[in-house]
Write an enzyme that holds these catalytic residues in place. Structure first.
Site, PDB file in Angstrom:
ATOM      1  N   SER A  37      -9.787   1.988   2.725  1.00  0.00           N
ATOM      2  CA  SER A  37      -8.893   2.758   1.877  1.00  0.00           C
ATOM      3  C   SER A  37      -7.857   1.922   1.142  1.00  0.00           C
ATOM      4  O   SER A  37      -7.235   2.405   0.197  1.00  0.00           O
ATOM      5  CB  SER A  37      -8.173   3.805   2.717  1.00  0.00           C
ATOM      6  N   LYS A  43       0.851  -1.194   0.000  1.00  0.00           N
ATOM      7  CA  LYS A  43       0.000   0.000   0.000  1.00  0.00           C
ATOM      8  C   LYS A  43       0.884   1.241   0.000  1.00  0.00           C
ATOM      9  O   LYS A  43       1.922   1.262   0.677  1.00  0.00           O
ATOM     10  CB  LYS A  43      -0.907  -0.028   1.231  1.00  0.00           C
ATOM     11  N   SER A  86     -10.055  -0.458   6.808  1.00  0.00           N
ATOM     12  CA  SER A  86      -9.437  -0.296   5.489  1.00  0.00           C
ATOM     13  C   SER A  86      -8.764  -1.517   4.896  1.00  0.00           C
ATOM     14  O   SER A  86      -8.421  -1.502   3.713  1.00  0.00           O
ATOM     15  CB  SER A  86      -8.435   0.847   5.531  1.00  0.00           C
TER      16      SER A  86
HETATM   17  N1  GLN Z   1     -13.286   4.407   6.179  1.00  0.00           N
HETATM   18  C1  GLN Z   1     -12.682   4.814   7.404  1.00  0.00           C
HETATM   19  C2  GLN Z   1     -12.238   6.253   7.277  1.00  0.00           C
HETATM   20  O1  GLN Z   1     -12.454   6.829   6.279  1.00  0.00           O
HETATM   21  C3  GLN Z   1     -11.521   3.918   7.745  1.00  0.00           C
HETATM   22  C4  GLN Z   1     -10.340   4.121   6.901  1.00  0.00           C
HETATM   23  C5  GLN Z   1      -9.152   3.298   7.316  1.00  0.00           C
HETATM   24  O2  GLN Z   1      -9.306   2.250   7.956  1.00  0.00           O
HETATM   25  N2  GLN Z   1      -7.962   3.779   6.996  1.00  0.00           N
HETATM   26  O3  GLN Z   1     -11.675   6.803   8.153  1.00  0.00           O
END
Ligand code: GLN
Length: 465
Positions: free
Chosen positions: A139, A63, A163
């Protein structure tokens, strides 16, 4: 092919690491034009590869918020694109290399990991390999899509509120968020430091165990790292669920969950029962407050963490600034996308004097209650089973005007981050949804702190159903 298959081929001399990378590059060229999972690729010089090591010769996708020496690390942001090159390896990268793996390629993500669809990437739009009109989830959308498209054998992602697990679920792959502190965060670009964890996205539960085995462990450079020995996950992964107590929390099966998701998850639970598990109804009454709690704590921590992107030390610098304050303003204005700005504003607000007690301290108290829900549940059961997301992958663009809709979609994944417990997403079937015939559905398994061995054992049984 799974990592386990590839390892065998490599040790038998049926293929070589160089050949695997070549094959991946060919496949990326053929397929990634549509999926757009990769921000960039090009292998890190691996040095001498010892094929007898646990991940010897295996390319692993990364990532784009995990520092890998000499490679770009955009975090999905214009602020870091083109100018930032990682000056060091994150601990997970060092550990992957020590295990013989080859970090290969940088995978797209929501900007600074803020989002649930990868639509917040400022670099490109990643599409779901099962349906190009659908989101990948986020994400870690690039990390999930690459595994699903067969353009990566396995990848690393990061999980602050879901994410890893939610995109894994949307793309039909396995995604594991370890216990907070199990895997070092050193070298992961911080979003919300009390919630962030790095973990694997893979084709199988065995592969997830293989990668976790390599990246877990104490690291003195992460003050929240746990100094606890790493068990041999492969020793118990095939032990099955016979005699185990699996908790089903009523709060995760209520209103808003798509019938196709519910049906697939319930079917899988029935299967686990038929394998000898005892299914125990439980209650986790504070679940309904998880999203609100997260959206105070995560932005608060983000607003502090992201202050380092000032156009001086980190981030592209605006060239038309009049003085130092203007450098900050103009660089941050140009560098950050709308969702990141929204989070910084929200976080700054909840931390500001006069509001701190009303929002931030109160959220910390509710976090304790959510953690207590888990503690009490794990006094009665060995693991907990829930859906990963209320619906399968939605259409691209369908939440453009309404970020709150996406915030709510993390309702089932956020509690594990708030409580710090490990959780995994395993594919459990497909369902028709919103005009699509068959979209992947994931089942989530949660275990107590440092209960990854139990987690993987239940996950393997669930996967085989
Ligand atoms: N969707 C959540 C957010 O926008 C979690 C994102 C994540 O786990 N990095 O914060």
């Amino acid at each position: 092919m799974t990592l386990t298959d590839l390892r065998q081929q490599l040790t038998q001399g049926d293929t070589t690491p160089a050949k695997l990378i070549e094959d991946l590059s060919v496949r990326i060229q053929a397929k990634d034009g549509t999926t757009q999972a990769y921000v960039s690729y090009g292998s890190q010089a691996a040095g001498d590869i010892d094929l007898s090591k646990p991940l010897g010769g295996l390319p692993i996708g990364i990532k784009d918020n995990i520092n890998t020496f000499g490679q770009p690390c955009t975090c999905g942001s214009k602020f870091l694109e083109k100018t930032y090159t990682s000056p060091y390896d994150a601990t997970v990268i060092t550990k992957l290399k020590e295990a013989g793996a080859i970090p290969f390629g940088r995978l797209n993500m929501d900007e600074f990991a803020m989002g649930s669809a990868t639509e917040n990437s400022a670099i490109q739009l990643t599409r779901n390999p099962h349906d190009p009109d659908r989101i990948t989830g986020g994400s870690s959308g690039g990390s999930a899509a690459a595994v699903a498209a067969g353009t990566a054998f396995a990848t690393l992602g990061s999980d602050t509120g879901g994410s890893i697990r939610q995109p894994a679920s949307h793309c039909g792959v396995v995604g594991l968020k370890p216990t907070y502190g199990r895997v070092s965060r050193f070298g992961l670009v911080a979003f919300a430091s009390s919630l962030d964890q790095i973990g694997p996205l893979t084709q199988t539960v065995d592969d997830a165990a293989l990668i976790l085995q390599a990246i877990a462990g104490y690291d003195s450079r992460d003050t929240t790292s746990l100094d606890v020995p790493v068990p041999d996950y492969s020793a118990t992964i095939n032990d099955g669920v016979k005699g185990l107590k699996l908790g089903i929390p009523a709060e995760y099966f209520g209103e808003g969950i798509h019938p196709g998701v519910r049906e697939n998850v319930e079917k899988r639970i029935e299967h686990l029962r038929s394998l000898g598990a005892e299914i125990v109804p439980i209650s986790m009454p504070h679940t309904k407050h998880a999203v609100a709690t997260y959206y105070v704590i995560a932005p608060a921590e983000a607003s502090s963490n992201l202050s380092r992107f000032d156009g001086i030390r980190y981030g592209n610098r605006a060239d038309n600034a009049e003085d130092i304050i203007d450098v900050y303003h103009k660089s941050r204005e140009a560098g950050f996308g709308p969702e990141v700005k929204r989070r910084i504003i929200l976080g700054t607000y909840v931390l500001s004097s006069g509001y701190y007690d009303a929002y931030y301290s109160r959220a910390q108290k509710v976090r304790q209650l959510i953690t207590r829900d888990f503690k009490q549940a794990f006094e009665k059961v060995d693991a907990i089973i829930t859906p990963v997301a209320p619906t399968p992958a939605r259409k691209i663009g369908s939440c453009a005007e309404d970020p709150l809709q996406d915030y709510l979609s993390d309702i089932f994944t956020i509690p594990a981050n708030l409580a710090g417990v490990p959780a995994i997403s395993v594919p459990c079937g497909t369902t028709a949804f919103d005009g699509a015939a068959a979209l992947p559905v994931g089942i989530q398994i949660l275990a107590p702190h440092l209960g990854e061995a139990m987690l993987l054992r239940v996950a393997k049984a669930a996967e085989q159903a």
